[in-house]
Design an enzyme around this catalytic site. Structure first.
Site, PDB file in Angstrom:
ATOM      1  N   ASP A  31       0.838  -1.200   0.000  1.00 32.04           N
ATOM      2  CA  ASP A  31       0.000   0.000   0.000  1.00 32.04           C
ATOM      3  C   ASP A  31       0.879   1.258   0.000  1.00 32.04           C
ATOM      4  OD1 ASP A  31      -2.351   1.414  -0.015  1.00 32.04           O
ATOM      5  OD2 ASP A  31      -2.626   1.336   2.161  1.00 32.04           O
ATOM      6  N   ASN A  90     -10.679  -3.029  -5.940  1.00 31.07           N
ATOM      7  CA  ASN A  90      -9.928  -2.115  -6.827  1.00 31.07           C
ATOM      8  C   ASN A  90     -10.593  -1.905  -8.186  1.00 31.07           C
ATOM      9  OD1 ASN A  90      -6.603  -3.156  -5.689  1.00 31.07           O
ATOM     10  ND2 ASN A  90      -7.910  -1.504  -4.971  1.00 31.07           N
TER      11      ASN A  90
END
Ligand code: FPP
Length: 248
Positions: free
Chosen positions: A25, A73
């Site tokens: 991330d 996503n």
């Protein structure tokens, strides 16, 4: 010699994690800090992917699972989704030989059928090329979500029960594990998340029951070999009890 390397980096090869999983991330924030667009952050992040694969192979870690694209996503802006897919396709294309030369087997967990055809073709060809490799497995989690994985497993087991192929008494934890994308692989010993967020974001929810967690504030594109070594050293100091009391 390998023992020299481990002595130099102060790591006990006997106590290394077998399976390391990573939530990569911070690409977006890395780019924003530099007034770049998010896609440039992902491109830089792909370089870190290369570094971490090399380090795992060097340290003889047997399984590396990378959370590269989640089921959630897909709802990012279409431009970012397209760029991530293109990046993935190019990455597999350019790394295929290197993975093979390093004796690394590529595997995908997640809804591979949802990926664009060009990406699937690249993946299938790399999976085929590396299928007999046995020094390390690289699992790419693509269109992966743990709740989807568990739901899919439950549906399959229920279907087979309906067909009379599975009886209710046979359903146990080991059977459920076998119906997950990660079937027949050991659970992660160590889960690393970069970017500082304190959550697991629908990643390997079943498999991380007893994993050691490590949250790093470093944004993924800045994550380097030295920090990985620090985390492995920290992991080796942990007392893994798996819910039990260890009597000394
Ligand atoms: C999260 O960062 C990262 C992703 C959603 C994609 C991960 C992709 C890569 C590391 C590069 C390509 C991968 C491979 C395997 C070649 P974020 O965008 O959520 O960052 P932010 O939290 O700072 O916004």
């Amino acid at each position: 010699m390998k023992s020299d390397l481990f002595a130099k980096i102060n790591i006990d090869p006997v106590k290394l994690p077998v399976h390391v999983a990573i939530i990569m991330d911070g690409n977006g924030r890395w780019a924003k800090k530099r007034l770049m667009n998010r896609i440039m952050g992902h491109e830089k992040g792909a370089e870190t992917v290369r570094t971490v694969i090399t380090s795992c192979r060097e340290f003889e870690i047997k399984i590396l699972t990378l959370y590269a694209f989640s089921t959630e996503n897909w709802s990012r802006p279409q431009k970012e989704v397209n760029a991530l897919m293109k990046l993935l396709e190019k990455f597999i294309q350019s790394e295929k030989d290197e993975l093979h030369n390093k004796n690394i087997k590529l595997n995908v967990i997640g809804q591979k059928e949802r990926l664009p055809e060009e990406v699937r073709e690249e993946l299938d060809s790399a999976i085929e090329r590396t299928k007999d490799n046995n020094k390390m497995t690289l699992n790419l989690a693509l269109s992966y979500g743990a709740r989807e994985e568990i739901t899919r497993a439950v549906r399959k087991i229920a279907y087979e029960a309906e067909q009379g192929k599975v009886s209710l008494e046979d359903i146990d934890e080991a059977m459920i594990s076998r119906y997950l994308y990660t079937a027949d692989r050991p659970d992660p010993d160590l889960l690393i998340r970069t970017g500082g967020e304190m959550r697991v974001s629908n990643f390997l929810l079943w498999q991380i029951a007893y994993s050691e967690l490590f949250i790093s504030k470093t944004l993924w594109p800045d994550f380097k070999r030295n920090e990985f070594i620090d985390i492995l050293q920290d992991y080796q100091k942990r007392d893994r009890r798996f819910g039990k009391v260890i009597c000394s």
